[in-house]
Design an enzyme around this catalytic site. Structure first.
Site, PDB file in Angstrom:
ATOM      1  CD1 TRP A 102      -5.576   2.411   5.889  1.00 48.95           C
ATOM      2  CD2 TRP A 102      -5.366   0.190   5.827  1.00 48.95           C
ATOM      3  NE1 TRP A 102      -6.610   1.912   5.125  1.00 48.95           N
ATOM      4  CE2 TRP A 102      -6.500   0.556   5.069  1.00 48.95           C
ATOM      5  CE3 TRP A 102      -5.044  -1.168   5.932  1.00 48.95           C
ATOM      6  CZ2 TRP A 102      -7.309  -0.392   4.419  1.00 48.95           C
ATOM      7  CZ3 TRP A 102      -5.854  -2.106   5.285  1.00 48.95           C
ATOM      8  CH2 TRP A 102      -6.963  -1.720   4.546  1.00 48.95           C
ATOM      9  CG  ASP A 172       0.976   1.343   4.012  1.00 46.60           C
ATOM     10  OD1 ASP A 172       0.912   1.615   2.801  1.00 46.60           O
ATOM     11  OD2 ASP A 172       0.050   0.788   4.637  1.00 46.60           O
ATOM     12  CE  LYS A 196      -5.267   2.482  -1.290  1.00 48.79           C
ATOM     13  NZ  LYS A 196      -6.664   2.244  -1.205  1.00 48.79           N
TER      14      LYS A 196
HETATM   15  N1  PMP Z   1      -2.410   0.500   3.720  1.00 48.15           N
HETATM   16  C1  PMP Z   1      -3.140   1.546   3.303  1.00 48.15           C
HETATM   17  C2  PMP Z   1      -2.723   2.923   3.697  1.00 48.15           C
HETATM   18  C3  PMP Z   1      -4.276   1.326   2.508  1.00 48.15           C
HETATM   19  O1  PMP Z   1      -5.015   2.368   2.102  1.00 48.15           O
HETATM   20  C4  PMP Z   1      -4.621   0.018   2.133  1.00 48.15           C
HETATM   21  C5  PMP Z   1      -5.791  -0.297   1.231  1.00 48.15           C
HETATM   22  N2  PMP Z   1      -6.805   0.566   1.205  1.00 48.15           N
HETATM   23  C6  PMP Z   1      -3.841  -1.035   2.604  1.00 48.15           C
HETATM   24  C7  PMP Z   1      -2.738  -0.748   3.387  1.00 48.15           C
HETATM   25  C8  PMP Z   1      -4.156  -2.452   2.225  1.00 48.15           C
HETATM   26  O2  PMP Z   1      -3.712  -2.639   0.930  1.00 48.15           O
HETATM   27  P1  PMP Z   1      -3.924  -3.983   0.122  1.00 48.15           P
HETATM   28  O3  PMP Z   1      -5.386  -4.187   0.014  1.00 48.15           O
HETATM   29  O4  PMP Z   1      -3.231  -3.686  -1.170  1.00 48.15           O
HETATM   30  O5  PMP Z   1      -3.262  -5.092   0.865  1.00 48.15           O
END
Ligand code: PMP
Length: 360
Positions: A102, A172, A196
């Site tokens: 991420w 994030d 989540k």
């Molecule tokens: N950052 C983290 C830490 C995540 O776990 C996720 C999704 N699993 C994301 C970003 C991406 O999020 P989204 O699908 O809401 O764009």
């Protein structure tokens, strides 16, 4: 009806009382004759839902008055671009700490907008440990420092808050927000996709300090301009009304459970059960160092991937769903967010011990 235990990484399990309340209110919210999905976002009914959700979350996280709380769309991936659009404020570079997939996604998006200095990387450890701050090479001229507080795919989590001095810290927190108390004042900006620990997918939370507003790139779309959204109750466009309503019910549920301190205690107990099972076993393999293990996403492997299908099939038959690891890393991942009851973790541990006895 007994529901199975759902270990999905997100969209993820929600508190059952919340789903029941939403089901009961689906056709007629509070005697209005309307479903929340059918209401005008500017009507007094939805505005009361919106303000109650904002107030509930502000109280839960003890958000200081000089921070705006925005309910946006576009997910955390959207924020990966929207953050630099808004926070560069005339600067040309930002610091990023790379702790996993991420973080890498955040870095790739930011590179469209500015020079990215990777101030520290977990790559050297094979993404098994968070680099200590003593090893970070921070740039005092950076517009901000970006971290991912919990790497959902590999289960690597900060259990401390970096000190970035006068440079704003951006996090994030998609997969560990609301899992424990945090000191919001240590951050310039926090963002999280909702799916989540907050509620349904479609809602993105942004908490941003007032002094960071107002410097967006001139090309920033108004829907993604924090200052414009802050001045319009996050309603420069139609917000994700049903997701906000459900998130509000989740915030109230957390407060009824005793707030974030109570959540943290439960989450520690659940993680201790599961990591305890892994630590006592010579069969299950895990990679992340003990100090940086995620309390939300517990990842493990079997000694022989030929056993993976049998493990998953047996788990499903035992009412334990969605344990397959992310395709990037394989193996297994048990996501044990706030709404996962400790009984779900106990059932998983029992299953894992029985599987080990049979196949170990
Ligand atoms: N950052 C983290 C830490 C995540 O776990 C996720 C999704 N699993 C994301 C970003 C991406 O999020 P989204 O699908 O809401 O764009």
């Amino acid at each position: 009806m007994t529901r199975p235990f759902n270990f999905s990484p997100g969209p993820a399990v929600l508190p059952e009382p919340v789903l029941r309340q939403a089901a009961a209110e689906m056709l007629d919210w509070h005697g209005t004759g309307m479903s929340v999905t059918e209401m005008s976002h500017r009507g007094k009914e939805f505005m009361s839902i919106y303000h109650a959700a904002q107030a509930s979350l502000r109280e839960l996280l003890a958000i200081p008055d000089d921070y705006k709380l925005l309910f946006l769309q576009g997910g955390a991936i959207g924020q990966n671009a929207i953050v630099p659009m808004n926070l560069l404020r005339g600067k040309d570079r930002a610091d990023y700490v790379n702790t996993g997939d991420w973080s890498k996604r955040s870095i790739a998006e930011a590179e469209h907008f500015c020079k990215v200095n990777v101030a520290a990387s977990a790559e050297g450890s094979g993404f098994t440990a968070i680099p200590p701050q003593s090893e970070w090479r921070l740039d005092p001229g950076a517009a901000y420092v970006h971290i991912c507080s919990n790497e959902t795919i590999i289960g690597l989590e900060y259990h401390w808050t970096p000190d970035t001095g006068a440079v704003p810290l951006v996090a994030d927190m998609s997969s560990d927000i609301l899992s424990r108390p945090i000191d919001v004042s240590r951050y310039g900006l926090i963002y999280a996709g909702a799916q989540k620990n907050i509620g349904p997918a479609g809602l993105t939370l942004v908490i941003v300090r007032d002094d960071l507003l107002g410097g967006a790139l001139p090309t920033t779309p108004s829907a993604f301009n924090y200052q414009v959204q802050a001045a319009n109750d996050s309603m420069i466009n139609t917000p994700p009304t049903f997701a906000i309503y459900l998130a509000g019910l989740v915030f109230d549920w957390i407060r009824e459970q005793g707030g974030l301190a109570a959540m943290a205690e439960r989450n520690r107990a659940k993680a201790a059960l599961l990591y305890g099972c892994l630590d006592r076993s010579a069969f299950y393999r895990k990679r992340v160092v003990a100090a940086d293990r995620s309390l939300m996403n517990v990842c493990f492997h079997l000694p022989d991937p030929a056993l993976d299908a049998a493990f998953l099939e047996g788990a499903r038959a035992a009412g334990l769903l969605n344990l397959k690891g992310h395709r990037i890393v394989g193996g297994f991942r048990a996501s044990i967010y706030n709404a996962m009851p400790i009984d779900g973790v106990r059932a998983l541990v029992r299953y894992m011990q029985a599987f080990e006895k049979r196949c170990g």
